[in-house]
Design a protein around this motif. Structure first.
Motif: not given
Length: 105
Positions: A23, A27, A30, A35, A62, A65, A67
């Motif tokens: 992760l 991150k 991403w 995003r 993802m 989270q 996302w």
């Protein structure tokens, strides 16, 4: 009983720690995409870093989270293209049903 006490000392598994490490790598990829990237492109970026894991694992992490890929980001919701059309008032006071009956009798 020894498994229970081992769990008390360390309640998280090795996979949990590996997921946290992944992760931390996912991150920035991403976020740098604005995003926009989904799990496929983020997985590709992760592979470019030399990490090996499946796309399904990246998708699961993802999703956990919250996302996700931004789909259709070129069009804004509520923004309609084109000119709105106004309906013309019936100035001649025509009755459409009457005209259809005459024509198709």
């Amino acid at each position: 009983m020894s498994g229970y006490y081992a769990w008390l000392r360390n309640p998280h598994s090795q996979r949990y720690y590996e997921d946290q490490r992944l992760l931390a790598l996912l991150k920035p990829s991403w976020l740098e995409s604005g995003r926009v990237y989904g799990y496929r492109k983020v997985h590709h970026d992760l592979r470019a870093l030399g990490e090996s894991c499946s796309r399904h694992r990246v998708a699961r992490l993802m999703r956990a989270q919250g996302w996700h890929a931004q789909v259709g980001y070129r069009r804004r919701p509520g923004c309609h293209v084109g000119v709105t059309h106004n309906v013309v008032t019936n100035a001649l006071d025509r009755q459409l049903m009457y005209l259809l009956q005459i024509k198709f009798g």
